[in-house]
Design a protein around this motif. Structure first.
Motif, PDB file in Angstrom:
ATOM      1  N   SER A  91       0.832  -1.209   0.000  1.00  0.00           N
ATOM      2  CA  SER A  91       0.000   0.000   0.000  1.00  0.00           C
ATOM      3  C   SER A  91       0.864   1.256   0.000  1.00  0.00           C
ATOM      4  O   SER A  91       0.535   2.236  -0.669  1.00  0.00           O
ATOM      5  CB  SER A  91      -0.962  -0.004   1.188  1.00  0.00           C
ATOM      6  OG  SER A  91      -0.258  -0.029   2.399  1.00  0.00           O
ATOM      7  N   THR A  92       1.973   1.232   0.721  1.00  0.00           N
ATOM      8  CA  THR A  92       2.877   2.386   0.709  1.00  0.00           C
ATOM      9  C   THR A  92       3.455   2.609  -0.686  1.00  0.00           C
ATOM     10  O   THR A  92       3.487   3.733  -1.186  1.00  0.00           O
ATOM     11  CB  THR A  92       4.016   2.182   1.730  1.00  0.00           C
ATOM     12  OG1 THR A  92       3.437   2.033   3.030  1.00  0.00           O
ATOM     13  CG2 THR A  92       4.975   3.350   1.731  1.00  0.00           C
ATOM     14  N   LEU A  93       3.894   1.533  -1.316  1.00  0.00           N
ATOM     15  CA  LEU A  93       4.449   1.639  -2.667  1.00  0.00           C
ATOM     16  C   LEU A  93       3.400   2.124  -3.662  1.00  0.00           C
ATOM     17  O   LEU A  93       3.668   3.007  -4.480  1.00  0.00           O
ATOM     18  CB  LEU A  93       5.017   0.295  -3.107  1.00  0.00           C
ATOM     19  CG  LEU A  93       5.665   0.260  -4.490  1.00  0.00           C
ATOM     20  CD1 LEU A  93       6.881   1.170  -4.517  1.00  0.00           C
ATOM     21  CD2 LEU A  93       6.051  -1.163  -4.848  1.00  0.00           C
ATOM     22  N   ALA A  94       2.198   1.578  -3.584  1.00  0.00           N
ATOM     23  CA  ALA A  94       1.134   1.986  -4.511  1.00  0.00           C
ATOM     24  C   ALA A  94       0.770   3.456  -4.326  1.00  0.00           C
ATOM     25  O   ALA A  94       0.602   4.194  -5.310  1.00  0.00           O
ATOM     26  CB  ALA A  94      -0.094   1.103  -4.316  1.00  0.00           C
ATOM     27  N   LEU A  95       0.646   3.892  -3.082  1.00  0.00           N
ATOM     28  CA  LEU A  95       0.327   5.298  -2.834  1.00  0.00           C
ATOM     29  C   LEU A  95       1.439   6.221  -3.315  1.00  0.00           C
ATOM     30  O   LEU A  95       1.179   7.259  -3.922  1.00  0.00           O
ATOM     31  CB  LEU A  95       0.078   5.527  -1.342  1.00  0.00           C
ATOM     32  CG  LEU A  95      -1.242   5.025  -0.799  1.00  0.00           C
ATOM     33  CD1 LEU A  95      -1.235   5.095   0.723  1.00  0.00           C
ATOM     34  CD2 LEU A  95      -2.384   5.838  -1.355  1.00  0.00           C
ATOM     35  N   TYR A  96       2.689   5.850  -3.049  1.00  0.00           N
ATOM     36  CA  TYR A  96       3.807   6.692  -3.472  1.00  0.00           C
ATOM     37  C   TYR A  96       3.871   6.800  -4.995  1.00  0.00           C
ATOM     38  O   TYR A  96       4.027   7.892  -5.541  1.00  0.00           O
ATOM     39  CB  TYR A  96       5.121   6.144  -2.916  1.00  0.00           C
ATOM     40  CG  TYR A  96       6.312   6.960  -3.352  1.00  0.00           C
ATOM     41  CD1 TYR A  96       6.534   8.215  -2.806  1.00  0.00           C
ATOM     42  CD2 TYR A  96       7.187   6.490  -4.322  1.00  0.00           C
ATOM     43  CE1 TYR A  96       7.615   8.980  -3.211  1.00  0.00           C
ATOM     44  CE2 TYR A  96       8.274   7.247  -4.720  1.00  0.00           C
ATOM     45  CZ  TYR A  96       8.478   8.487  -4.163  1.00  0.00           C
ATOM     46  OH  TYR A  96       9.536   9.252  -4.575  1.00  0.00           O
ATOM     47  N   LEU A  97       3.747   5.673  -5.672  1.00  0.00           N
ATOM     48  CA  LEU A  97       3.791   5.710  -7.134  1.00  0.00           C
ATOM     49  C   LEU A  97       2.618   6.495  -7.709  1.00  0.00           C
ATOM     50  O   LEU A  97       2.766   7.217  -8.687  1.00  0.00           O
ATOM     51  CB  LEU A  97       3.814   4.289  -7.687  1.00  0.00           C
ATOM     52  CG  LEU A  97       5.106   3.513  -7.410  1.00  0.00           C
ATOM     53  CD1 LEU A  97       4.968   2.080  -7.916  1.00  0.00           C
ATOM     54  CD2 LEU A  97       6.302   4.194  -8.028  1.00  0.00           C
ATOM     55  N   ARG A  98       1.465   6.368  -7.094  1.00  0.00           N
ATOM     56  CA  ARG A  98       0.293   7.115  -7.560  1.00  0.00           C
ATOM     57  C   ARG A  98       0.512   8.615  -7.389  1.00  0.00           C
ATOM     58  O   ARG A  98       0.189   9.406  -8.274  1.00  0.00           O
ATOM     59  CB  ARG A  98      -0.933   6.656  -6.772  1.00  0.00           C
ATOM     60  CG  ARG A  98      -2.167   7.412  -7.016  1.00  0.00           C
ATOM     61  CD  ARG A  98      -2.986   6.763  -8.044  1.00  0.00           C
ATOM     62  NE  ARG A  98      -4.240   7.502  -8.171  1.00  0.00           N
ATOM     63  CZ  ARG A  98      -5.046   7.362  -9.154  1.00  0.00           C
ATOM     64  NH1 ARG A  98      -4.775   6.475 -10.074  1.00  0.00           N
ATOM     65  NH2 ARG A  98      -6.134   8.059  -9.233  1.00  0.00           N
ATOM     66  N   MET A  99       1.074   9.016  -6.256  1.00  0.00           N
ATOM     67  CA  MET A  99       1.285  10.448  -6.020  1.00  0.00           C
ATOM     68  C   MET A  99       2.391  11.012  -6.892  1.00  0.00           C
ATOM     69  O   MET A  99       2.279  12.140  -7.364  1.00  0.00           O
ATOM     70  CB  MET A  99       1.600  10.683  -4.549  1.00  0.00           C
ATOM     71  CG  MET A  99       0.388  10.621  -3.670  1.00  0.00           C
ATOM     72  SD  MET A  99       0.718  11.188  -2.015  1.00  0.00           S
ATOM     73  CE  MET A  99       1.203   9.665  -1.263  1.00  0.00           C
ATOM     74  N   THR A 100       3.474  10.275  -7.101  1.00  0.00           N
ATOM     75  CA  THR A 100       4.545  10.812  -7.931  1.00  0.00           C
ATOM     76  C   THR A 100       4.148  10.839  -9.398  1.00  0.00           C
ATOM     77  O   THR A 100       4.543  11.734 -10.125  1.00  0.00           O
ATOM     78  CB  THR A 100       5.841  10.002  -7.762  1.00  0.00           C
ATOM     79  OG1 THR A 100       5.588   8.634  -8.031  1.00  0.00           O
ATOM     80  CG2 THR A 100       6.404  10.164  -6.367  1.00  0.00           C
ATOM     81  N   THR A 101       3.357   9.879  -9.836  1.00  0.00           N
ATOM     82  CA  THR A 101       2.881   9.892 -11.224  1.00  0.00           C
ATOM     83  C   THR A 101       1.932  11.051 -11.442  1.00  0.00           C
ATOM     84  O   THR A 101       1.980  11.725 -12.465  1.00  0.00           O
ATOM     85  CB  THR A 101       2.175   8.565 -11.559  1.00  0.00           C
ATOM     86  OG1 THR A 101       3.078   7.504 -11.307  1.00  0.00           O
ATOM     87  CG2 THR A 101       1.741   8.532 -13.002  1.00  0.00           C
TER      88      THR A 101
END
Length: 78
Positions: free
Chosen positions: A58-68
């Protein structure tokens, strides 16, 4: 967005991952209490593995979503 480091996104993703893991842990504890399940060593390890995987993913998914989302052009819709 003038920043390049992504520290704020990383911190927000970290907190979001902790929130998702905490909610899942609460659900698992509640379900175990309702079903009167005795926690053994194998169940404890399985729960720890599930919660760790939930936090990391979930941390990885949220981070990638925000940086994208931060890299898209202001006028574009995604």
């Amino acid at each position: 967005m003038g920043r390049r480091g992504g520290e704020l996104e990383a911190f927000a993703a970290f907190l979001g991952g902790l929130l998702a893991t905490g909610l899942l842990a609460g659900v698992m504890v509640g379900a175990g209490a309702l079903a009167h399940i005795e926690p053994g060593p194998l169940l404890t390890k399985a729960v720890a593995a599930v919660l760790t995987a939930t936090w990391v993913l979930s941390t990885l998914a949220l981070y990638l979503r925000m940086t994208t989302r931060g890299r898209t052009r202001p006028g574009s819709r995604s």
